[in-house]
Write an enzyme that holds these catalytic residues in place. Structure first.
Site, PDB file in Angstrom:
ATOM      1  N   TYR A 142       0.852  -1.181   0.000  1.00 43.73           N
ATOM      2  CA  TYR A 142       0.000   0.000   0.000  1.00 43.73           C
ATOM      3  C   TYR A 142       0.887   1.230   0.000  1.00 43.73           C
ATOM      4  CZ  TYR A 142      -3.390   3.518   1.617  1.00 43.73           C
ATOM      5  OH  TYR A 142      -4.184   4.640   1.742  1.00 43.73           O
ATOM      6  N   ASP A 236       9.342   2.843  -0.473  1.00 44.81           N
ATOM      7  CA  ASP A 236       8.324   3.509   0.323  1.00 44.81           C
ATOM      8  C   ASP A 236       8.528   3.108   1.783  1.00 44.81           C
ATOM      9  OD1 ASP A 236       6.165   4.559   1.572  1.00 44.81           O
ATOM     10  OD2 ASP A 236       4.643   3.595   0.313  1.00 44.81           O
ATOM     11  N   LYS A 264       4.628   9.004   8.665  1.00 44.14           N
ATOM     12  CA  LYS A 264       4.393   8.484  10.015  1.00 44.14           C
ATOM     13  C   LYS A 264       5.400   8.998  11.064  1.00 44.14           C
ATOM     14  CE  LYS A 264       1.274   5.075   8.321  1.00 44.14           C
ATOM     15  NZ  LYS A 264       1.288   4.318   7.095  1.00 44.14           N
TER      16      LYS A 264
HETATM   17  C1  LIG Z   1       0.570   4.722   5.699  1.00 45.14           C
HETATM   18  C2  LIG Z   1       1.283   4.479   4.437  1.00 45.14           C
HETATM   19  C3  LIG Z   1       1.146   5.320   3.325  1.00 45.14           C
HETATM   20  C4  LIG Z   1       0.136   6.416   3.273  1.00 45.14           C
HETATM   21  O1  LIG Z   1       0.366   7.418   4.193  1.00 45.14           O
HETATM   22  P1  LIG Z   1      -0.839   8.415   4.597  1.00 45.14           P
HETATM   23  O2  LIG Z   1      -0.180   9.406   5.505  1.00 45.14           O
HETATM   24  O3  LIG Z   1      -1.870   7.574   5.262  1.00 45.14           O
HETATM   25  O4  LIG Z   1      -1.335   9.024   3.349  1.00 45.14           O
HETATM   26  C5  LIG Z   1       1.956   5.098   2.235  1.00 45.14           C
HETATM   27  N1  LIG Z   1       2.838   4.094   2.218  1.00 45.14           N
HETATM   28  C6  LIG Z   1       2.991   3.253   3.254  1.00 45.14           C
HETATM   29  C7  LIG Z   1       3.998   2.160   3.181  1.00 45.14           C
HETATM   30  C8  LIG Z   1       2.202   3.404   4.394  1.00 45.14           C
HETATM   31  O5  LIG Z   1       2.322   2.530   5.400  1.00 45.14           O
END
Ligand SMILES: *Cc1c(COP(=O)(O)O)cnc(C)c1O
Length: 425
Positions: A142, A236, A264
């Site tokens: 994701y 990511d 995060k």
């Molecule tokens: C949480 C997450 C996102 C999206 O981040 P948001 O701040 O919720 O838009 C993208 N990539 C990874 C790997 C994530 O865990």
């Protein structure tokens, strides 16, 4: 849970599904969500006054738990000066320096407000840089909810993809190729067929199909394939950055991606995310170059202050990740024992402060494996744990987070609850 029930009913009248992000709805565990009143350290309290050990930690950002004194102090100090200016502040440069110092293979970093923005912008940047259209992602990873990334592998032929949301155009989906995680052959097949792949985006430690780390050999071959084809490799690390280790996946596998996305933890509980790369790539970003990207609240002083306080604190404590990792391991092992005692098949895994478990007979290496998990068992387990004051992510395909305010006693309380809960399945 009467007050939460009532609150949810009320919220449903005004907010679609009663929530502002779908996973919060507890749909996959078939209950009502808890409404949270407050948090302190490892614990959260719901609006009925029940207290829980919180393994969600806002889905990752809270490395130091709720209401950490240093982070709160930094936020308060920033707030007194004003919450947003839409002009440069010193805090942005400070946080940029603090992050770049740790990653010698990236030269510049741009702050945004969410992980979604970070990956969306990273992809636009990779497309602008390579002047190619196609992107390659992995099933089960994701990367936020931008159009190009809401695409999953269609059933049948591996190259046939489908939008995973209504409203995403087939025309967009056709430029997103989807490969199988930890399966280099599936990637090679796509590179053989498509000569115009701008970038590969991957969670090097996948945390959005449950916890599934990429194998070292797989990542090395992936990087080599990208190099050979002039394709930009995007790691990511929105979840794994400053979580899996201080240096995220890089601290574990040493692989240098071309673009890294963060989120995060770098916002310390406030909205901040970022993407960074070498000068050669970052210099084509506006206002220097032709790839447009912007944000009214980007680099927001409160978020920068919280992020900077988090990262400084994490850097200062030399044993932090070792200790978090020990607790995660203790918990995973305990969950496994609890499952064994009840004769339930469970796969467990932990990386740094992240842990995951699958109600699955077999080892999980990709999304197809993960999907074979027993979701009924997960839902019952989740409910049974909640009843015992343990707040776990409400889906089999999410991970758990250890925060610095947790200790062995809390972990053992959790394991005891797991022994009782597993027996109820
Ligand atoms: C949480 C997450 C996102 C999206 O981040 P948001 O701040 O919720 O838009 C993208 N990539 C990874 C790997 C994530 O865990």
């Amino acid at each position: 849970m009467q007050n939460s029930k009532k609150a949810f009913k009320e919220a449903l009248k005004y907010i679609p599904g009663g929530v502002n992000s779908p996973v919060r709805a507890f749909k996959s565990v078939g209950t009502n969500p808890l409404f949270i009143d407050s948090g302190k350290g490892a614990y959260i309290k719901d609006i009925d006054g029940n207290s829980y050990i919180d393994y969600v930690q806002s889905w990752g950002p809270l490395l130091f738990g709720h209401c950490d004194e240093d982070i709160m102090k930094a936020c308060k100090k920033a707030l007194k000066k004003g919450s947003s200016f839409g002009a440069p502040t010193l805090l942005e440069t400070k946080l940029a320096k603090a992050i770049l110092k740790e990653f010698k293979h990236i030269d510049k970093i741009r702050f945004v407000s969410s992980g979604t923005e970070a990956t969306m912008s990273a992809i636009r940047l990779a497309r602008g840089y390579t002047k190619r259209d196609k992107i390659l992602k992995f099933d089960g990873c994701y990367h936020g909810h931008s159009d190009s990334l809401l695409v999953s592998a269609g059933s049948g032929a591996a190259t046939f993809n489908t939008p995973s949301s209504l409203g995403v155009l087939e025309d967009v989906a056709k430029n997103t190729l989807v490969a199988t995680y930890n399966d280099i052959k599936s990637v090679e097949a796509l590179f053989d067929k498509h000569k115009d792949i701008a970038c590969v985006i991957i969670e090097p430690i996948a945390g959005n199909m449950g916890l599934v780390p990429a194998k070292q050999e797989f990542l090395e071959k992936l990087q080599a394939l990208c190099k050979k084809n002039g394709t930009v490799l995007i790691f990511d690390e929105v979840m794994s950055g400053f979580r899996a280790s201080f240096h995220g996946s890089f601290g574990i596998n040493g692989i240098e991606a071309d673009i890294i996305t963060f989120g995060k933890v770098i916002g310390g509980g406030l909205p901040a995310a970022a993407f960074g790369a070498k000068d050669e790539i970052m210099s084509i970003l506006s206002p220097l170059g032709g790839v447009y990207q912007a944000g009214t609240l980007s680099g927001n002083p409160l978020a920068m202050a919280a992020g900077l306080a988090s990262i400084k604190k994490a850097k200062k404590d030399k044993n932090l990740y070792k200790n978090l990792g020990k607790l995660a391991y203790r918990l995973s092992s305990g969950l496994k024992e609890a499952a064994n005692a009840a004769n339930i098949a469970l796969q467990t895994c932990c990386v740094g402060s992240m842990f995951g478990f699958f109600f699955n007979e077999n080892e999980v290496n990709n999304y197809q494996d993960a999907r074979k998990s027993n979701l009924q068992h997960f839902a019952s387990f989740h409910k049974a744990m909640l009843k015992r004051g343990i707040y776990l992510a409400c889906s089999q395909f999410e991970v758990g987070f250890i925060c610095a305010k947790m200790n062995e006693k809390m972990i053992d309380t959790t394991i005891n609850a797991a022994f009782e809960s597993m027996k109820e399945l």
